[in-house]
Design a protein around this motif. Structure first.
Motif, PDB file in Angstrom:
ATOM      1  N   LEU A  88       5.416   9.230  13.790  1.00 45.75           N
ATOM      2  CA  LEU A  88       5.189   7.794  13.730  1.00 45.75           C
ATOM      3  C   LEU A  88       5.931   7.038  14.827  1.00 45.75           C
ATOM      4  CD1 LEU A  88       5.563   7.359   9.870  1.00 45.75           C
ATOM      5  CD2 LEU A  88       3.435   7.058  11.155  1.00 45.75           C
ATOM      6  N   PHE A  89       6.947   7.651  15.404  1.00 41.45           N
ATOM      7  CA  PHE A  89       7.809   6.964  16.363  1.00 41.45           C
ATOM      8  C   PHE A  89       7.631   7.478  17.795  1.00 41.45           C
ATOM      9  CE2 PHE A  89       9.708   6.752  12.165  1.00 41.45           C
ATOM     10  CZ  PHE A  89       9.957   5.399  12.041  1.00 41.45           C
ATOM     11  N   VAL A  90       6.659   8.366  17.991  1.00 41.97           N
ATOM     12  CA  VAL A  90       6.363   8.891  19.329  1.00 41.97           C
ATOM     13  C   VAL A  90       4.952   8.475  19.704  1.00 41.97           C
ATOM     14  CG1 VAL A  90       6.128  10.959  20.747  1.00 41.97           C
ATOM     15  CG2 VAL A  90       7.890  10.859  18.978  1.00 41.97           C
ATOM     16  N   HIS A  91       4.782   7.943  20.925  1.00 42.55           N
ATOM     17  CA  HIS A  91       3.481   7.422  21.340  1.00 42.55           C
ATOM     18  C   HIS A  91       3.049   8.025  22.677  1.00 42.55           C
ATOM     19  CE1 HIS A  91       5.033   4.584  18.378  1.00 42.55           C
ATOM     20  NE2 HIS A  91       3.766   4.339  18.090  1.00 42.55           N
ATOM     21  N   THR A  92       1.770   7.936  22.936  1.00 42.31           N
ATOM     22  CA  THR A  92       1.238   8.562  24.141  1.00 42.31           C
ATOM     23  C   THR A  92       1.453   7.720  25.391  1.00 42.31           C
ATOM     24  OG1 THR A  92      -0.938   7.587  23.680  1.00 42.31           O
ATOM     25  CG2 THR A  92      -0.523   9.815  22.848  1.00 42.31           C
ATOM     26  N   SER A  93       1.697   6.424  25.215  1.00 39.33           N
ATOM     27  CA  SER A  93       1.874   5.533  26.357  1.00 39.33           C
ATOM     28  C   SER A  93       2.571   4.262  25.911  1.00 39.33           C
ATOM     29  CB  SER A  93       0.518   5.172  26.979  1.00 39.33           C
ATOM     30  OG  SER A  93      -0.239   4.381  26.071  1.00 39.33           O
ATOM     31  N   PHE A  94       2.997   3.464  26.884  1.00 40.05           N
ATOM     32  CA  PHE A  94       3.625   2.177  26.580  1.00 40.05           C
ATOM     33  C   PHE A  94       2.640   1.253  25.860  1.00 40.05           C
ATOM     34  CE2 PHE A  94       4.407  -2.267  27.715  1.00 40.05           C
ATOM     35  CZ  PHE A  94       5.697  -2.428  27.235  1.00 40.05           C
ATOM     36  N   THR A  95       1.380   1.255  26.296  1.00 41.42           N
ATOM     37  CA  THR A  95       0.370   0.399  25.668  1.00 41.42           C
ATOM     38  C   THR A  95       0.158   0.785  24.215  1.00 41.42           C
ATOM     39  OG1 THR A  95      -0.743   0.124  27.794  1.00 41.42           O
ATOM     40  CG2 THR A  95      -2.004  -0.413  25.814  1.00 41.42           C
ATOM     41  N   HIS A  96       0.101   2.080  23.945  1.00 40.09           N
ATOM     42  CA  HIS A  96      -0.039   2.595  22.583  1.00 40.09           C
ATOM     43  C   HIS A  96       1.104   2.078  21.710  1.00 40.09           C
ATOM     44  CE1 HIS A  96      -0.403   6.419  19.855  1.00 40.09           C
ATOM     45  NE2 HIS A  96      -0.847   5.321  19.255  1.00 40.09           N
ATOM     46  N   ALA A  97       2.327   2.210  22.191  1.00 45.61           N
ATOM     47  CA  ALA A  97       3.498   1.759  21.443  1.00 45.61           C
ATOM     48  C   ALA A  97       3.505   0.243  21.276  1.00 45.61           C
ATOM     49  CB  ALA A  97       4.779   2.215  22.146  1.00 45.61           C
ATOM     50  N   LEU A  98       3.051  -0.484  22.307  1.00 46.05           N
ATOM     51  CA  LEU A  98       3.045  -1.940  22.254  1.00 46.05           C
ATOM     52  C   LEU A  98       2.135  -2.448  21.141  1.00 46.05           C
ATOM     53  CD1 LEU A  98       3.917  -4.639  23.483  1.00 46.05           C
ATOM     54  CD2 LEU A  98       1.969  -4.461  25.054  1.00 46.05           C
ATOM     55  N   VAL A 100       1.241  -0.862  18.455  1.00 46.08           N
ATOM     56  CA  VAL A 100       1.875  -0.520  17.187  1.00 46.08           C
ATOM     57  C   VAL A 100       2.977  -1.517  16.866  1.00 46.08           C
ATOM     58  CG1 VAL A 100       3.359   1.169  16.027  1.00 46.08           C
ATOM     59  CG2 VAL A 100       1.300   1.928  17.221  1.00 46.08           C
ATOM     60  N   CYS A 101       3.793  -1.868  17.856  1.00 44.85           N
ATOM     61  CA  CYS A 101       4.903  -2.798  17.641  1.00 44.85           C
ATOM     62  C   CYS A 101       4.414  -4.180  17.228  1.00 44.85           C
ATOM     63  CB  CYS A 101       5.756  -2.905  18.901  1.00 44.85           C
ATOM     64  SG  CYS A 101       6.832  -1.488  19.174  1.00 44.85           S
ATOM     65  N   VAL A 102       3.362  -4.655  17.876  1.00 45.03           N
ATOM     66  CA  VAL A 102       2.822  -5.983  17.544  1.00 45.03           C
ATOM     67  C   VAL A 102       2.347  -6.012  16.094  1.00 45.03           C
ATOM     68  CG1 VAL A 102       0.932  -7.593  18.008  1.00 45.03           C
ATOM     69  CG2 VAL A 102       2.206  -6.588  19.907  1.00 45.03           C
ATOM     70  N   GLY A 151       1.197   4.486   9.554  1.00 41.29           N
ATOM     71  CA  GLY A 151       2.191   3.716   8.814  1.00 41.29           C
ATOM     72  C   GLY A 151       1.871   2.239   8.804  1.00 41.29           C
ATOM     73  N   VAL A 152       1.407   1.711   9.936  1.00 41.00           N
ATOM     74  CA  VAL A 152       1.014   0.299  10.022  1.00 41.00           C
ATOM     75  C   VAL A 152      -0.165   0.027   9.094  1.00 41.00           C
ATOM     76  CG1 VAL A 152      -0.036  -1.437  11.527  1.00 41.00           C
ATOM     77  CG2 VAL A 152       1.922  -0.099  12.328  1.00 41.00           C
ATOM     78  N   TYR A 153      -1.118   0.962   9.048  1.00 43.02           N
ATOM     79  CA  TYR A 153      -2.251   0.787   8.140  1.00 43.02           C
ATOM     80  C   TYR A 153      -1.777   0.809   6.684  1.00 43.02           C
ATOM     81  CZ  TYR A 153      -6.246   0.693  11.280  1.00 43.02           C
ATOM     82  OH  TYR A 153      -7.183   0.306  12.205  1.00 43.02           O
TER      83      TYR A 153
END
Length: 233
Positions: A88-98, A100-102, A151-153
């Motif tokens: 849940l805390f590892v992402h494929t790119s900065f955009t992917h993580a962004l 999720v964070c939003v 997790g967000v879902y």
């Protein structure tokens, strides 16, 4: 797990500070992503830092193949069990993580100001874990599962429960509470048609169902309402 049972999404002030547990989850996601992004650009970690993201995916992403191996051999090493949560805390790119964070900040605020911190964290983590389990059991996909969307879902499921409950109290059509998840799944379908369908939507849907179902117990007064309903039935 309860706070003020009268606090609903409609009564929460938009200027209230973020719940601490949501801030903690956000900092963990963005902290890991910042480290991996800086390393990929050679700013930290030196030449070896370029491969940190790949190493993180290999070590912490959820793998259906590894799950199958554990199931077939009856062995459950901690280093692989942790993948049910760590992915849940590892992402494929900065955009992917962004993205999720939003969504984590938005949904986490709305849910976390009604639920306790422990309940909010439980919804996020367990929705992710059960979503990963469904990904392994229902599919035969060799691609690793990464990112915080399941997790967000789960948080979307919790928020949907709060809306569903409020609409029921108002005598309105409770099916309207599912508008958000319907819209999001529609967006995923469009992106899938354009860029190719990925099977991680299964983990998202199961994460949503888990968050919604858990809310009957972990929401403010949820267990009492469930017990009373069972008595009436």
């Amino acid at each position: 797990m309860s706070q003020d049972p009268d606090r609903t999404p409609e009564t929460i002030s938009p200027v209230n500070p973020l719940p601490p547990v949501v801030v903690a989850m956000f900092l963990m996601v963005i902290g890991i992503e910042a480290t991996l992004s800086l390393a990929a650009r050679g700013i930290i970690g030196g030449p070896a830092g370029i491969g940190w993201r790949l190493e993180a995916v290999q070590s912490y992403a959820f793998s259906g193949l590894i799950f199958d191996w554990m199931w077939d051999n009856g062995q459950w090493p901690t280093e692989h069990l942790i993948r049910f949560v760590s992915y849940l805390f590892v992402h494929t790119s900065f955009t992917h993580a962004l993205f999720v964070c939003v969504m984590l900040l938005a949904l986490g605020k709305m849910v976390g100001e009604v639920f306790t911190g422990l309940a909010t964290l439980s919804v996020f983590v367990l929705s992710g874990a059960i979503g990963a389990l469904a990904y392994a059991v229902l599919l035969d996909d060799q691609a690793p599962l990464v990112g915080g969307f399941p997790g967000v879902y789960g948080l979307i499921g919790a928020f949907t429960y709060l809306l569903w409950l409020k609409l029921g109290e108002l005598g309105a059509q409770q099916v309207r509470a599912f508008t958000l998840i319907g819209f999001l799944m529609g967006i995923q379908l469009v992106f899938g048609l354009i860029f190719g369908v990925q099977n991680d939507w299964v983990a998202d849907v199961v994460g949503f169902a888990t968050g919604f179902s858990m809310s009957f117990i972990v929401s403010p007064g949820g267990f009492s309402r469930l017990r009373e309903k069972m008595k009436r039935d």
